[in-house]
Design a protein around this motif. Sequence first.
Motif, PDB file in Angstrom:
ATOM      1  N   PHE A   1      -0.882 -10.787 -21.191  1.00 58.65           N
ATOM      2  CA  PHE A   1      -0.710 -11.884 -22.140  1.00 58.65           C
ATOM      3  C   PHE A   1      -0.082 -13.078 -21.436  1.00 58.65           C
ATOM      4  O   PHE A   1       0.766 -12.921 -20.548  1.00 58.65           O
ATOM      5  CB  PHE A   1       0.136 -11.428 -23.329  1.00 58.65           C
ATOM      6  N   ASP A   2      -0.462 -14.273 -21.830  1.00 55.46           N
ATOM      7  CA  ASP A   2      -0.048 -15.504 -21.164  1.00 55.46           C
ATOM      8  C   ASP A   2       1.468 -15.630 -20.996  1.00 55.46           C
ATOM      9  O   ASP A   2       1.934 -16.079 -19.979  1.00 55.46           O
ATOM     10  CB  ASP A   2      -0.569 -16.730 -21.929  1.00 55.46           C
ATOM     11  N   GLU A   3       2.215 -15.224 -21.998  1.00 56.58           N
ATOM     12  CA  GLU A   3       3.658 -15.414 -21.957  1.00 56.58           C
ATOM     13  C   GLU A   3       4.343 -14.492 -20.948  1.00 56.58           C
ATOM     14  O   GLU A   3       5.441 -14.766 -20.504  1.00 56.58           O
ATOM     15  CB  GLU A   3       4.284 -15.165 -23.334  1.00 56.58           C
ATOM     16  N   GLY A   4       3.710 -13.366 -20.619  1.00 52.26           N
ATOM     17  CA  GLY A   4       4.302 -12.414 -19.685  1.00 52.26           C
ATOM     18  C   GLY A   4       5.483 -11.649 -20.244  1.00 52.26           C
ATOM     19  O   GLY A   4       6.231 -11.006 -19.513  1.00 52.26           O
ATOM     20  N   GLU A   5       5.648 -11.704 -21.561  1.00 51.49           N
ATOM     21  CA  GLU A   5       6.796 -11.043 -22.186  1.00 51.49           C
ATOM     22  C   GLU A   5       6.535  -9.563 -22.448  1.00 51.49           C
ATOM     23  O   GLU A   5       7.474  -8.803 -22.626  1.00 51.49           O
ATOM     24  CB  GLU A   5       7.155 -11.742 -23.496  1.00 51.49           C
ATOM     25  N   TRP A   6       5.286  -9.163 -22.502  1.00 52.22           N
ATOM     26  CA  TRP A   6       4.930  -7.767 -22.763  1.00 52.22           C
ATOM     27  C   TRP A   6       4.481  -7.120 -21.460  1.00 52.22           C
ATOM     28  O   TRP A   6       3.491  -7.548 -20.872  1.00 52.22           O
ATOM     29  CB  TRP A   6       3.790  -7.680 -23.774  1.00 52.22           C
ATOM     30  N   ALA A   7       5.188  -6.088 -21.027  1.00 51.22           N
ATOM     31  CA  ALA A   7       4.754  -5.283 -19.887  1.00 51.22           C
ATOM     32  C   ALA A   7       3.894  -4.167 -20.458  1.00 51.22           C
ATOM     33  O   ALA A   7       4.325  -3.433 -21.346  1.00 51.22           O
ATOM     34  CB  ALA A   7       5.952  -4.699 -19.147  1.00 51.22           C
ATOM     35  N   VAL A   8       2.675  -4.067 -19.969  1.00 57.99           N
ATOM     36  CA  VAL A   8       1.756  -3.038 -20.450  1.00 57.99           C
ATOM     37  C   VAL A   8       1.595  -2.019 -19.331  1.00 57.99           C
ATOM     38  O   VAL A   8       1.177  -2.359 -18.227  1.00 57.99           O
ATOM     39  CB  VAL A   8       0.396  -3.647 -20.848  1.00 57.99           C
ATOM     40  N   MET A   9       1.923  -0.773 -19.637  1.00 58.02           N
ATOM     41  CA  MET A   9       1.805   0.306 -18.669  1.00 58.02           C
ATOM     42  C   MET A   9       0.447   0.958 -18.888  1.00 58.02           C
ATOM     43  O   MET A   9       0.133   1.383 -20.008  1.00 58.02           O
ATOM     44  CB  MET A   9       2.941   1.313 -18.849  1.00 58.02           C
ATOM     45  N   ARG A  10      -0.356   1.015 -17.821  1.00 62.43           N
ATOM     46  CA  ARG A  10      -1.744   1.466 -17.932  1.00 62.43           C
ATOM     47  C   ARG A  10      -2.057   2.583 -16.933  1.00 62.43           C
ATOM     48  O   ARG A  10      -1.354   2.761 -15.954  1.00 62.43           O
ATOM     49  CB  ARG A  10      -2.695   0.311 -17.641  1.00 62.43           C
ATOM     50  N   HIS A  11      -3.168   3.260 -17.216  1.00 56.75           N
ATOM     51  CA  HIS A  11      -3.747   4.246 -16.303  1.00 56.75           C
ATOM     52  C   HIS A  11      -4.699   3.523 -15.353  1.00 56.75           C
ATOM     53  O   HIS A  11      -5.513   2.715 -15.799  1.00 56.75           O
ATOM     54  CB  HIS A  11      -4.586   5.279 -17.079  1.00 56.75           C
TER      55      HIS A  11
ATOM     56  N   GLY B   1      -7.207   4.942 -13.802  1.00 58.39           N
ATOM     57  CA  GLY B   1      -8.543   5.501 -13.969  1.00 58.39           C
ATOM     58  C   GLY B   1      -9.368   4.897 -15.077  1.00 58.39           C
ATOM     59  O   GLY B   1     -10.588   4.820 -14.982  1.00 58.39           O
ATOM     60  N   ASN B   2      -8.735   4.446 -16.159  1.00 59.07           N
ATOM     61  CA  ASN B   2      -9.495   3.898 -17.288  1.00 59.07           C
ATOM     62  C   ASN B   2      -8.905   2.607 -17.859  1.00 59.07           C
ATOM     63  O   ASN B   2      -9.427   2.055 -18.811  1.00 59.07           O
ATOM     64  CB  ASN B   2      -9.639   4.941 -18.401  1.00 59.07           C
ATOM     65  N   LYS B   3      -7.789   2.176 -17.314  1.00 61.20           N
ATOM     66  CA  LYS B   3      -7.088   0.947 -17.713  1.00 61.20           C
ATOM     67  C   LYS B   3      -6.542   0.987 -19.142  1.00 61.20           C
ATOM     68  O   LYS B   3      -6.117  -0.028 -19.673  1.00 61.20           O
ATOM     69  CB  LYS B   3      -7.960  -0.284 -17.488  1.00 61.20           C
ATOM     70  N   LYS B   4      -6.543   2.161 -19.763  1.00 57.54           N
ATOM     71  CA  LYS B   4      -5.967   2.279 -21.108  1.00 57.54           C
ATOM     72  C   LYS B   4      -4.450   2.184 -21.028  1.00 57.54           C
ATOM     73  O   LYS B   4      -3.828   2.700 -20.101  1.00 57.54           O
ATOM     74  CB  LYS B   4      -6.357   3.599 -21.758  1.00 57.54           C
ATOM     75  N   SER B   5      -3.863   1.541 -22.023  1.00 59.21           N
ATOM     76  CA  SER B   5      -2.409   1.420 -22.062  1.00 59.21           C
ATOM     77  C   SER B   5      -1.799   2.653 -22.719  1.00 59.21           C
ATOM     78  O   SER B   5      -2.364   3.218 -23.649  1.00 59.21           O
ATOM     79  CB  SER B   5      -2.004   0.151 -22.807  1.00 59.21           C
ATOM     80  N   PHE B   6      -0.642   3.066 -22.203  1.00 58.95           N
ATOM     81  CA  PHE B   6       0.087   4.177 -22.808  1.00 58.95           C
ATOM     82  C   PHE B   6       1.488   3.768 -23.235  1.00 58.95           C
ATOM     83  O   PHE B   6       2.132   4.485 -23.996  1.00 58.95           O
ATOM     84  CB  PHE B   6       0.113   5.409 -21.886  1.00 58.95           C
ATOM     85  N   ALA B   7       1.948   2.607 -22.798  1.00 55.33           N
ATOM     86  CA  ALA B   7       3.253   2.104 -23.219  1.00 55.33           C
ATOM     87  C   ALA B   7       3.254   0.583 -23.107  1.00 55.33           C
ATOM     88  O   ALA B   7       2.746   0.029 -22.136  1.00 55.33           O
ATOM     89  CB  ALA B   7       4.361   2.693 -22.345  1.00 55.33           C
ATOM     90  N   LEU B   8       3.797  -0.070 -24.119  1.00 54.33           N
ATOM     91  CA  LEU B   8       3.952  -1.512 -24.109  1.00 54.33           C
ATOM     92  C   LEU B   8       5.434  -1.798 -24.291  1.00 54.33           C
ATOM     93  O   LEU B   8       6.059  -1.300 -25.243  1.00 54.33           O
ATOM     94  CB  LEU B   8       3.142  -2.164 -25.231  1.00 54.33           C
ATOM     95  N   ILE B   9       6.006  -2.569 -23.372  1.00 57.44           N
ATOM     96  CA  ILE B   9       7.443  -2.796 -23.343  1.00 57.44           C
ATOM     97  C   ILE B   9       7.695  -4.287 -23.546  1.00 57.44           C
ATOM     98  O   ILE B   9       7.117  -5.123 -22.853  1.00 57.44           O
ATOM     99  CB  ILE B   9       8.011  -2.319 -21.994  1.00 57.44           C
TER     100      ILE B   9
END
Length: 116
Positions: free
Chosen positions: A22-32, A34-42
């Motif tokens: 996201f443009d603001e960079g405030e959300w860290a998205v933790m992804r795999h 192998g498939n780029k799916k997110s498992f945690a958003l911080i």
Amino acid sequence: MTRRELIEYCLTYAGAYEDYPFDEGEWAVMRHRGNKKSFALIYERNGNLCLNVKCEPMRAEFYRKIFSWVTPAYHMNKIHWNTVTFQDGTDLDEVYEMISHSYELTKPKGKKANGS
């Protein structure tokens, strides 16, 4: 727990990487990887550290009923995602279990054998 500590914990999972889509960079998205799916958003909301994790619907509802710091996910599907808001009394062992569950739900599936 700090935001960085939470990110570093998520990076201990095999194939996990940190993304800022996201443009603001405030959300860290933790992804795999192998498939780029997110498992945690911080992210932070109203001055609190927050974590969105995927969850099986019945388990998601269970967590919401027993932990005051777990609610239907902010900006996500409310059936399959929960938000953890870190505050006094947040049980880190339970949070780690929620992250593990989310990781397992979203990890790449094994390859199917041909001809099956």
